[in-house]
Design a protein around this motif. Structure first.
Motif, PDB file in Angstrom:
ATOM      1  N   PHE A  49       0.831  -1.200   0.000  1.00  0.00           N
ATOM      2  CA  PHE A  49       0.000   0.000   0.000  1.00  0.00           C
ATOM      3  C   PHE A  49       0.871   1.257   0.000  1.00  0.00           C
ATOM      4  CE2 PHE A  49      -2.127  -3.424   2.302  1.00  0.00           C
ATOM      5  CZ  PHE A  49      -3.313  -3.523   1.585  1.00  0.00           C
ATOM      6  N   PRO A  50       0.666   2.158  -0.977  1.00  0.00           N
ATOM      7  CA  PRO A  50       1.437   3.401  -0.963  1.00  0.00           C
ATOM      8  C   PRO A  50       1.168   4.173   0.331  1.00  0.00           C
ATOM      9  CG  PRO A  50       0.174   3.194  -3.004  1.00  0.00           C
ATOM     10  CD  PRO A  50      -0.287   2.097  -2.091  1.00  0.00           C
ATOM     11  N   ALA A  51       2.245   4.708   0.907  1.00  0.00           N
ATOM     12  CA  ALA A  51       2.113   5.452   2.161  1.00  0.00           C
ATOM     13  C   ALA A  51       1.111   6.595   2.011  1.00  0.00           C
ATOM     14  CB  ALA A  51       3.477   5.980   2.596  1.00  0.00           C
ATOM     15  N   SER A  52       1.010   7.174   0.815  1.00  0.00           N
ATOM     16  CA  SER A  52       0.067   8.276   0.602  1.00  0.00           C
ATOM     17  C   SER A  52      -1.373   7.796   0.808  1.00  0.00           C
ATOM     18  CB  SER A  52       0.225   8.843  -0.810  1.00  0.00           C
ATOM     19  OG  SER A  52       0.077   7.811  -1.764  1.00  0.00           O
ATOM     20  N   GLN A  53      -1.652   6.546   0.378  1.00  0.00           N
ATOM     21  CA  GLN A  53      -2.984   5.973   0.536  1.00  0.00           C
ATOM     22  C   GLN A  53      -3.295   5.722   2.030  1.00  0.00           C
ATOM     23  OE1 GLN A  53      -4.341   1.686  -0.687  1.00  0.00           O
ATOM     24  NE2 GLN A  53      -3.923   2.808  -2.566  1.00  0.00           N
ATOM     25  N   VAL A  54      -2.280   5.270   2.754  1.00  0.00           N
ATOM     26  CA  VAL A  54      -2.455   5.020   4.185  1.00  0.00           C
ATOM     27  C   VAL A  54      -2.704   6.348   4.905  1.00  0.00           C
ATOM     28  CG1 VAL A  54      -1.400   4.067   6.273  1.00  0.00           C
ATOM     29  CG2 VAL A  54      -0.967   2.971   4.059  1.00  0.00           C
ATOM     30  N   GLY A  61      -1.145   6.566  13.962  1.00  0.00           N
ATOM     31  CA  GLY A  61      -1.153   5.107  14.035  1.00  0.00           C
ATOM     32  C   GLY A  61       0.217   4.482  13.945  1.00  0.00           C
ATOM     33  N   ILE A  62       0.198   3.219  13.523  1.00  0.00           N
ATOM     34  CA  ILE A  62       1.410   2.403  13.553  1.00  0.00           C
ATOM     35  C   ILE A  62       1.507   1.571  12.282  1.00  0.00           C
ATOM     36  CG2 ILE A  62       1.470   2.218  16.069  1.00  0.00           C
ATOM     37  CD1 ILE A  62      -0.088  -0.299  15.900  1.00  0.00           C
ATOM     38  N   GLY A  63       2.703   1.067  12.018  1.00  0.00           N
ATOM     39  CA  GLY A  63       2.863   0.214  10.851  1.00  0.00           C
ATOM     40  C   GLY A  63       4.283  -0.303  10.805  1.00  0.00           C
ATOM     41  N   CYS A  64       4.619  -0.966   9.700  1.00  0.00           N
ATOM     42  CA  CYS A  64       6.012  -1.359   9.520  1.00  0.00           C
ATOM     43  C   CYS A  64       6.431  -1.071   8.088  1.00  0.00           C
ATOM     44  CB  CYS A  64       6.260  -2.808   9.926  1.00  0.00           C
ATOM     45  SG  CYS A  64       5.438  -4.000   8.914  1.00  0.00           S
ATOM     46  N   GLY A  65       7.742  -0.914   7.901  1.00  0.00           N
ATOM     47  CA  GLY A  65       8.271  -0.531   6.600  1.00  0.00           C
ATOM     48  C   GLY A  65       8.377  -1.703   5.643  1.00  0.00           C
ATOM     49  N   HIS A  66       8.568  -1.386   4.360  1.00  0.00           N
ATOM     50  CA  HIS A  66       8.783  -2.398   3.335  1.00  0.00           C
ATOM     51  C   HIS A  66       9.947  -3.299   3.758  1.00  0.00           C
ATOM     52  CE1 HIS A  66       9.559  -4.291  -0.503  1.00  0.00           C
ATOM     53  NE2 HIS A  66      10.795  -3.815  -0.475  1.00  0.00           N
ATOM     54  N   ILE A  79       4.710  10.519   8.790  1.00  0.00           N
ATOM     55  CA  ILE A  79       5.140   9.139   9.035  1.00  0.00           C
ATOM     56  C   ILE A  79       6.644   9.111   9.292  1.00  0.00           C
ATOM     57  CG2 ILE A  79       4.967   6.758   8.243  1.00  0.00           C
ATOM     58  CD1 ILE A  79       3.269   7.723   5.918  1.00  0.00           C
ATOM     59  N   PHE A  80       6.993   8.474  10.406  1.00  0.00           N
ATOM     60  CA  PHE A  80       8.401   8.340  10.774  1.00  0.00           C
ATOM     61  C   PHE A  80       8.758   6.864  10.805  1.00  0.00           C
ATOM     62  CE2 PHE A  80       6.831  12.280  12.475  1.00  0.00           C
ATOM     63  CZ  PHE A  80       7.840  13.190  12.179  1.00  0.00           C
ATOM     64  N   ARG A  81       9.982   6.567  10.339  1.00  0.00           N
ATOM     65  CA  ARG A  81      10.478   5.205  10.355  1.00  0.00           C
ATOM     66  C   ARG A  81      11.598   5.102  11.389  1.00  0.00           C
ATOM     67  NH1 ARG A  81      10.968   2.381   5.782  1.00  0.00           N
ATOM     68  NH2 ARG A  81      11.192   4.295   4.602  1.00  0.00           N
ATOM     69  N   CYS A  82      11.432   4.127  12.295  1.00  0.00           N
ATOM     70  CA  CYS A  82      12.455   3.901  13.315  1.00  0.00           C
ATOM     71  C   CYS A  82      13.181   2.621  12.930  1.00  0.00           C
ATOM     72  CB  CYS A  82      11.808   3.741  14.689  1.00  0.00           C
ATOM     73  SG  CYS A  82      10.641   5.070  15.079  1.00  0.00           S
ATOM     74  N   THR A  83      14.458   2.735  12.594  1.00  0.00           N
ATOM     75  CA  THR A  83      15.185   1.579  12.054  1.00  0.00           C
ATOM     76  C   THR A  83      16.148   0.968  13.062  1.00  0.00           C
ATOM     77  OG1 THR A  83      16.503   3.259  10.953  1.00  0.00           O
ATOM     78  CG2 THR A  83      15.031   1.986   9.576  1.00  0.00           C
ATOM     79  N   ASP A  85      19.235   0.633  13.225  1.00  0.00           N
ATOM     80  CA  ASP A  85      20.477   1.310  13.595  1.00  0.00           C
ATOM     81  C   ASP A  85      20.198   2.402  14.634  1.00  0.00           C
ATOM     82  OD1 ASP A  85      19.149   3.177  12.077  1.00  0.00           O
ATOM     83  OD2 ASP A  85      20.760   3.513  10.632  1.00  0.00           O
ATOM     84  N   GLY A  86      18.942   2.466  15.098  1.00  0.00           N
ATOM     85  CA  GLY A  86      18.590   3.423  16.151  1.00  0.00           C
ATOM     86  C   GLY A  86      18.245   4.797  15.621  1.00  0.00           C
ATOM     87  N   SER A  87      18.111   4.937  14.300  1.00  0.00           N
ATOM     88  CA  SER A  87      17.814   6.259  13.744  1.00  0.00           C
ATOM     89  C   SER A  87      16.343   6.371  13.327  1.00  0.00           C
ATOM     90  CB  SER A  87      18.723   6.542  12.545  1.00  0.00           C
ATOM     91  OG  SER A  87      18.322   5.751  11.455  1.00  0.00           O
ATOM     92  N   VAL A  88      15.928   7.611  13.066  1.00  0.00           N
ATOM     93  CA  VAL A  88      14.559   7.894  12.619  1.00  0.00           C
ATOM     94  C   VAL A  88      14.630   8.696  11.333  1.00  0.00           C
ATOM     95  CG1 VAL A  88      12.437   9.169  13.160  1.00  0.00           C
ATOM     96  CG2 VAL A  88      13.580   7.857  14.939  1.00  0.00           C
ATOM     97  N   SER A  89      13.789   8.327  10.354  1.00  0.00           N
ATOM     98  CA  SER A  89      13.744   9.109   9.120  1.00  0.00           C
ATOM     99  C   SER A  89      12.295   9.268   8.683  1.00  0.00           C
ATOM    100  CB  SER A  89      14.547   8.410   8.019  1.00  0.00           C
ATOM    101  OG  SER A  89      14.081   7.084   7.854  1.00  0.00           O
ATOM    102  N   ARG A  90      12.052  10.226   7.786  1.00  0.00           N
ATOM    103  CA  ARG A  90      10.713  10.417   7.240  1.00  0.00           C
ATOM    104  C   ARG A  90      10.451   9.341   6.205  1.00  0.00           C
ATOM    105  NH1 ARG A  90       8.480  15.606   7.930  1.00  0.00           N
ATOM    106  NH2 ARG A  90       9.407  16.432   9.834  1.00  0.00           N
ATOM    107  N   VAL A  91       9.193   8.919   6.102  1.00  0.00           N
ATOM    108  CA  VAL A  91       8.824   7.940   5.072  1.00  0.00           C
ATOM    109  C   VAL A  91       8.281   8.687   3.867  1.00  0.00           C
ATOM    110  CG1 VAL A  91       7.255   6.037   4.516  1.00  0.00           C
ATOM    111  CG2 VAL A  91       8.357   6.146   6.765  1.00  0.00           C
ATOM    112  N   ASP A  92       8.848   8.376   2.722  1.00  0.00           N
ATOM    113  CA  ASP A  92       8.401   8.987   1.492  1.00  0.00           C
ATOM    114  C   ASP A  92       6.992   8.483   1.182  1.00  0.00           C
ATOM    115  OD1 ASP A  92       9.814  10.334  -1.107  1.00  0.00           O
ATOM    116  OD2 ASP A  92       8.153   8.995  -1.631  1.00  0.00           O
TER     117      ASP A  92
END
Ligand SMILES: [Zn+2]
Length: 265
Positions: A49-54, A61-66, A79-83, A85-92
């Motif tokens: 599901f495209p993140a834009s649709q979500v 809410g919550i989810g998990c990355g590809h 939407i933030f991704r917590c990976t 390596d302990g970092s956080v990035s924006r989800v495209d």
């Protein structure tokens, strides 16, 4: 029809100084879930599901990355991704996600936390349970505050062929954050939805600086504010993929397996 008691007004519960508001669901207030937990249990980690649709269904809410690349936290429409390596990035917004559970957060109940000392996870969970007018509805939950400790998990990105989640979670990254300020966001689901969703609490954490977070495994709240909303419907969007069509969900011992996956190692 679910029986919902509890009139609007002020409630008292241990750990909460005074809860103001109510947990009566308004008509049409929906959680939208993309895919089902069983699909993740079976190793269906490819984004669908495209993140834009979500995001269009809700910015909370919550989810998990590809490919299980990080835990996702939807907060205030971002939407933030917590990976791992302990970092956080924006989800495209063009990225496809395999699983997400979102709503439009419009809390109807609010209560300060920590007035009578720190609240550990068990204390917090019993407090929330004491506020629920019915255990047959879904609730959106958010805590903004200061935490004495926070244990989060970030899964390690997977590569084909994907192994089942129970196996993958043996190698999950657990990160003890210590003292931190930020937001816990997520949902409480009735037990009959185990396998579709996660029964009980499913909360993700993101710190104030948007620099660290993940699936929340354990924590202690020193002070903060709990806000909640009851949901009157659940919409489940199923993946239209050959992998989803062919997956065998019937052989999963759901309850035990899901509880093991959602907890600490
Ligand atoms: Zn999670």
């Amino acid at each position: 029809m679910p029986v919902v008691s509890g009139a609007p007004g002020t409630l008292d519960a241990p750990g909460a100084m005074a809860a103001a508001g109510h947990l009566q669901p308004a008509i049409g207030v929906s959680i939208t879930q993309f895919s089902v937990i069983h699909a993740l249990m079976s190793g269906l980690y490819d984004g669908v599901f495209p993140a834009s649709q979500v995001l269009a269904a809700g910015g909370f809410g919550i989810g998990c990355g590809h490919a299980l690349n990080g835990e996702l936290v939807f907060v205030d429409g971002e939407i933030f991704r917590c990976t791992s390596d302990g970092s956080v990035s924006r989800v495209d917004e063009s990225e496809r996600v395999p699983f997400a559970e979102v709503s439009v957060f419009a809390p109807t109940l609010s209560t300060p936390l920590g007035g009578s000392g720190p609240l550990d996870r068990t204390g917090f969970e019993s407090l929330v349970a004491s506020l629920l007018p019915s255990r047959n509805l879904f609730y959106a939950i958010r805590v903004d505050g200061d935490f004495d400790r926070m244990l989060v998990r970030e899964p390690i990105r997977q590569h084909h062929p994907f192994r089942p989640l129970l196996e993958v979670m043996q190698t999950q990254n657990e990160n003890e954050l210590g003292r931190t300020s930020g937001s816990l966001v997520g949902f409480w689901a009735p037990s009959i939805y185990q396998g579709i969703s996660v029964a009980g609490f499913h909360l993700h954490y993101l710190d104030e600086g948007r620099s660290v977070g993940g699936h929340s495994l354990d924590y202690a709240i020193s002070s903060g504010t709990l806000t909640m909303q009851a949901m009157s419907s659940l919409t489940v969007r199923l993946p239209h993929t050959p992998e989803f069509g062919a997956a065998d969900f019937e052989s999963i011992d759901d309850d035990l397996a899901i509880r093991r996956v959602e907890q600490s190692r």
